[in-house]
Design a protein around this motif. Structure first.
Motif, PDB file in Angstrom:
ATOM      1  N   ASP A  96       0.881  -1.168   0.000  1.00 43.75           N
ATOM      2  CA  ASP A  96       0.000   0.000   0.000  1.00 43.75           C
ATOM      3  C   ASP A  96       0.918   1.217   0.000  1.00 43.75           C
ATOM      4  O   ASP A  96       1.319   1.711   1.058  1.00 43.75           O
ATOM      5  N   LEU A  97       1.268   1.678  -1.184  1.00 44.19           N
ATOM      6  CA  LEU A  97       2.273   2.725  -1.287  1.00 44.19           C
ATOM      7  C   LEU A  97       1.803   4.068  -0.732  1.00 44.19           C
ATOM      8  O   LEU A  97       2.583   4.754  -0.062  1.00 44.19           O
ATOM      9  N   PRO A  98       0.546   4.493  -0.972  1.00 49.98           N
ATOM     10  CA  PRO A  98       0.106   5.740  -0.333  1.00 49.98           C
ATOM     11  C   PRO A  98       0.150   5.671   1.189  1.00 49.98           C
ATOM     12  O   PRO A  98       0.552   6.628   1.853  1.00 49.98           O
ATOM     13  N   ALA A  99      -0.236   4.513   1.754  1.00 56.30           N
ATOM     14  CA  ALA A  99      -0.170   4.366   3.215  1.00 56.30           C
ATOM     15  C   ALA A  99       1.281   4.380   3.679  1.00 56.30           C
ATOM     16  O   ALA A  99       1.615   4.966   4.715  1.00 56.30           O
ATOM     17  N   ALA A 100       2.153   3.763   2.900  1.00 59.66           N
ATOM     18  CA  ALA A 100       3.577   3.771   3.244  1.00 59.66           C
ATOM     19  C   ALA A 100       4.101   5.199   3.280  1.00 59.66           C
ATOM     20  O   ALA A 100       4.825   5.595   4.208  1.00 59.66           O
ATOM     21  N   ALA A 101       3.754   5.981   2.278  1.00 64.36           N
ATOM     22  CA  ALA A 101       4.221   7.367   2.223  1.00 64.36           C
ATOM     23  C   ALA A 101       3.644   8.187   3.372  1.00 64.36           C
ATOM     24  O   ALA A 101       4.342   9.016   3.973  1.00 64.36           O
ATOM     25  N   ARG A 102       2.380   7.948   3.694  1.00 70.08           N
ATOM     26  CA  ARG A 102       1.744   8.715   4.772  1.00 70.08           C
ATOM     27  C   ARG A 102       2.447   8.465   6.107  1.00 70.08           C
ATOM     28  O   ARG A 102       2.786   9.406   6.831  1.00 70.08           O
ATOM     29  N   TRP A 103       2.700   7.194   6.431  1.00 71.98           N
ATOM     30  CA  TRP A 103       3.345   6.881   7.700  1.00 71.98           C
ATOM     31  C   TRP A 103       4.819   7.265   7.706  1.00 71.98           C
ATOM     32  O   TRP A 103       5.349   7.707   8.731  1.00 71.98           O
ATOM     33  N   MET A 104       5.485   7.132   6.570  1.00 75.60           N
ATOM     34  CA  MET A 104       6.885   7.540   6.520  1.00 75.60           C
ATOM     35  C   MET A 104       7.004   9.045   6.726  1.00 75.60           C
ATOM     36  O   MET A 104       7.931   9.529   7.400  1.00 75.60           O
ATOM     37  N   GLY A 105       6.060   9.787   6.153  1.00 76.12           N
ATOM     38  CA  GLY A 105       6.064  11.238   6.340  1.00 76.12           C
ATOM     39  C   GLY A 105       5.876  11.634   7.789  1.00 76.12           C
ATOM     40  O   GLY A 105       6.519  12.569   8.285  1.00 76.12           O
ATOM     41  N   LYS A 106       5.002  10.910   8.495  1.00 74.10           N
ATOM     42  CA  LYS A 106       4.787  11.205   9.921  1.00 74.10           C
ATOM     43  C   LYS A 106       6.066  10.971  10.717  1.00 74.10           C
ATOM     44  O   LYS A 106       6.435  11.776  11.585  1.00 74.10           O
ATOM     45  N   ALA A 107       6.748   9.858  10.436  1.00 75.33           N
ATOM     46  CA  ALA A 107       7.997   9.571  11.139  1.00 75.33           C
ATOM     47  C   ALA A 107       9.078  10.586  10.779  1.00 75.33           C
ATOM     48  O   ALA A 107       9.872  10.988  11.640  1.00 75.33           O
ATOM     49  N   ALA A 108       9.106  10.988   9.527  1.00 79.95           N
ATOM     50  CA  ALA A 108      10.090  11.993   9.102  1.00 79.95           C
ATOM     51  C   ALA A 108       9.867  13.316   9.818  1.00 79.95           C
ATOM     52  O   ALA A 108      10.822  13.984  10.234  1.00 79.95           O
ATOM     53  N   GLU A 109       8.618  13.696   9.972  1.00 78.36           N
ATOM     54  CA  GLU A 109       8.296  14.945  10.677  1.00 78.36           C
ATOM     55  C   GLU A 109       8.736  14.902  12.132  1.00 78.36           C
ATOM     56  O   GLU A 109       8.975  15.946  12.747  1.00 78.36           O
ATOM     57  N   GLU A 110       8.859  13.699  12.686  1.00 75.57           N
ATOM     58  CA  GLU A 110       9.315  13.541  14.068  1.00 75.57           C
ATOM     59  C   GLU A 110      10.842  13.502  14.176  1.00 75.57           C
ATOM     60  O   GLU A 110      11.397  13.174  15.218  1.00 75.57           O
ATOM     61  N   ASP A 111      11.514  13.813  13.070  1.00 73.16           N
ATOM     62  CA  ASP A 111      12.991  13.883  13.028  1.00 73.16           C
ATOM     63  C   ASP A 111      13.666  12.528  13.173  1.00 73.16           C
ATOM     64  O   ASP A 111      14.787  12.435  13.683  1.00 73.16           O
ATOM     65  N   LEU A 112      13.016  11.469  12.702  1.00 76.25           N
ATOM     66  CA  LEU A 112      13.665  10.167  12.607  1.00 76.25           C
ATOM     67  C   LEU A 112      14.441  10.166  11.287  1.00 76.25           C
ATOM     68  O   LEU A 112      13.852  10.133  10.211  1.00 76.25           O
ATOM     69  N   LYS A 113      15.766  10.217  11.378  1.00 76.84           N
ATOM     70  CA  LYS A 113      16.563  10.497  10.174  1.00 76.84           C
ATOM     71  C   LYS A 113      16.489   9.394   9.128  1.00 76.84           C
ATOM     72  O   LYS A 113      16.526   9.683   7.931  1.00 76.84           O
ATOM     73  N   PHE A 114      16.365   8.124   9.548  1.00 72.99           N
ATOM     74  CA  PHE A 114      16.190   7.058   8.568  1.00 72.99           C
ATOM     75  C   PHE A 114      14.903   7.285   7.775  1.00 72.99           C
ATOM     76  O   PHE A 114      14.858   7.111   6.554  1.00 72.99           O
ATOM     77  N   ALA A 115      13.833   7.675   8.467  1.00 67.64           N
ATOM     78  CA  ALA A 115      12.558   7.945   7.798  1.00 67.64           C
ATOM     79  C   ALA A 115      12.693   9.127   6.839  1.00 67.64           C
ATOM     80  O   ALA A 115      12.126   9.120   5.746  1.00 67.64           O
ATOM     81  N   GLN A 116      13.427  10.149   7.255  1.00 63.48           N
ATOM     82  CA  GLN A 116      13.632  11.297   6.365  1.00 63.48           C
ATOM     83  C   GLN A 116      14.335  10.881   5.080  1.00 63.48           C
ATOM     84  O   GLN A 116      13.980  11.330   3.984  1.00 63.48           O
ATOM     85  N   TYR A 117      15.318  10.006   5.221  1.00 63.48           N
ATOM     86  CA  TYR A 117      16.060   9.512   4.059  1.00 63.48           C
ATOM     87  C   TYR A 117      15.147   8.727   3.115  1.00 63.48           C
ATOM     88  O   TYR A 117      15.108   8.974   1.902  1.00 63.48           O
ATOM     89  N   ILE A 118      14.375   7.774   3.670  1.00 62.20           N
ATOM     90  CA  ILE A 118      13.493   6.967   2.820  1.00 62.20           C
ATOM     91  C   ILE A 118      12.379   7.825   2.229  1.00 62.20           C
ATOM     92  O   ILE A 118      12.005   7.662   1.061  1.00 62.20           O
ATOM     93  N   TYR A 119      11.861   8.763   3.012  1.00 60.51           N
ATOM     94  CA  TYR A 119      10.805   9.658   2.506  1.00 60.51           C
ATOM     95  C   TYR A 119      11.338  10.491   1.337  1.00 60.51           C
ATOM     96  O   TYR A 119      10.634  10.713   0.352  1.00 60.51           O
ATOM     97  N   ALA A 120      12.583  10.924   1.432  1.00 63.89           N
ATOM     98  CA  ALA A 120      13.206  11.647   0.326  1.00 63.89           C
ATOM     99  C   ALA A 120      13.280  10.767  -0.913  1.00 63.89           C
ATOM    100  O   ALA A 120      12.973  11.202  -2.034  1.00 63.89           O
ATOM    101  N   LEU A 121      13.691   9.506  -0.737  1.00 56.90           N
ATOM    102  CA  LEU A 121      13.776   8.585  -1.872  1.00 56.90           C
ATOM    103  C   LEU A 121      12.400   8.342  -2.480  1.00 56.90           C
ATOM    104  O   LEU A 121      12.261   8.231  -3.706  1.00 56.90           O
ATOM    105  N   MET A 122      11.377   8.268  -1.639  1.00 53.15           N
ATOM    106  CA  MET A 122      10.021   8.053  -2.152  1.00 53.15           C
ATOM    107  C   MET A 122       9.582   9.226  -3.023  1.00 53.15           C
ATOM    108  O   MET A 122       8.970   9.036  -4.076  1.00 53.15           O
ATOM    109  N   HIS A 123       9.920  10.439  -2.606  1.00 51.32           N
ATOM    110  CA  HIS A 123       9.592  11.615  -3.427  1.00 51.32           C
ATOM    111  C   HIS A 123      10.428  11.638  -4.705  1.00 51.32           C
ATOM    112  O   HIS A 123       9.928  12.033  -5.764  1.00 51.32           O
ATOM    113  N   ALA A 124      11.692  11.223  -4.611  1.00 46.07           N
ATOM    114  CA  ALA A 124      12.542  11.215  -5.809  1.00 46.07           C
ATOM    115  C   ALA A 124      12.052  10.196  -6.824  1.00 46.07           C
ATOM    116  O   ALA A 124      12.201  10.392  -8.032  1.00 46.07           O
ATOM    117  N   ASN A 125      11.458   9.101  -6.336  1.00 50.88           N
ATOM    118  CA  ASN A 125      10.964   8.036  -7.209  1.00 50.88           C
ATOM    119  C   ASN A 125       9.492   8.164  -7.570  1.00 50.88           C
ATOM    120  O   ASN A 125       9.019   7.458  -8.454  1.00 50.88           O
TER     121      ASN A 125
END
Length: 269
Positions: A96-125
């Motif tokens: 469920d890619l939209p759900a994956a992006a939604r939850w990854m974004g929430k974790a990224a907003e909480e300054d979890l750096k691994f999540a920020q990295y993957i969230y960046a890759l999701m936007h790049a892809n």
């Protein structure tokens, strides 16, 4: 074959450089390293977290996802990131890619750096979200600033390619350098390329050789080949030439066709 003709390896920053399961890279235990410990859990939620981890480790992904979702809903960023990767990889539910992006974004907003990295890759892809290189570069910068080495490398690649930010080889060299200092062999080899060519930095072939050597010693095969060529073509020292041949042989033994060709072109001893 001169070392300065060896192509750089500006890999696509959209791609993960390590072929590993994302879910397994995320520490979720409240007893884990400081980055996770900072996200506090009450005793009942700690128990739930340990239960979710046990379910995940046993292969019961459906139960694991259920418990991780409970933790994600209360704002526990490591669980949000784990839920995102489970949706991304289809572990437990279907993908469920939209759900994956939604939850990854929430974790990224909480300054979890691994999540920020993957969230960046999701936007790049464009995975689960519309492709947006500017947003990707922004999240990659946040993860890099937080000290995540893979993000430093990816950010350097973005600057080198002009994706999401103006092309800037000096900034690319700076971020490759930061990751190189942290021991990333890919970054060490990339920095060596830039130093060899003088791209974004003052050319310095001795420093380039130093970085090629670090990457080569770390097992980077293209760096082994480039180090071999650099040393072999340095006619000031027979010892250096002999070392160059050893590195070329090492790269050739590991399947590098360019190293094989370079060795074949060398005069018989």
């Amino acid at each position: 074959m001169a070392a300065d003709n060896a192509p750089g390896s500006m890999a696509d920053p959209c791609l993960l450089r390590r072929n590993q399961c994302l879910s397994n890279q995320i520490a979720v235990s409240p007893d884990a390293p400081p980055e996770v410990v900072k996200f506090r859990l009450s005793p009942p939620h700690k128990h739930l977290c340990h239960l979710a981890i046990a379910m995940y480790d046993s292969g019961d992904m459906t139960s694991a996802l259920k418990h991780f979702l409970e933790l994600a809903e209360i704002g526990y960023a490591p669980a949000q990131c784990r839920v995102a990767t489970m949706y991304l990889e289809g572990r437990g539910p279907n993908k469920d890619l939209p759900a994956a992006a939604r939850w990854m974004g929430k974790a990224a907003e909480e300054d979890l750096k691994f999540a920020q990295y993957i969230y960046a890759l999701m936007h790049a892809n464009g995975v689960g979200v519309p492709r947006d290189d500017r947003v990707a570069a922004s999240w990659m910068r946040r993860a890099a600033d937080a000290g995540f080495s893979d993000a430093m490398v990816a950010l350097a690649q973005l600057y080198a390619s002009g994706r999401g930010a103006p092309k800037d080889m000096a900034l690319a060299a700076e971020w490759f350098g930061k990751a190189a200092e942290r021991g990333d062999t890919f970054a060490q080899a990339e920095l060596a390329d830039l130093l060899w060519k003088g791209d974004g930095v003052t050319p310095d072939r001795e420093k380039a050789i130093e970085w090629y050597r670090k990457a080569a010693e770390g097992g980077d095969v293209p760096a082994q080949r480039k180090l071999g060529l650099a040393l072999l073509n340095d006619r000031r020292s027979d010892a250096r030439a002999a070392e160059g041949t050893r590195w070329l042989k090492m790269a050739a033994d590991r399947g590098d066709d360019q190293a094989k060709a370079a060795l074949a072109a060398e005069p018989a001893q």
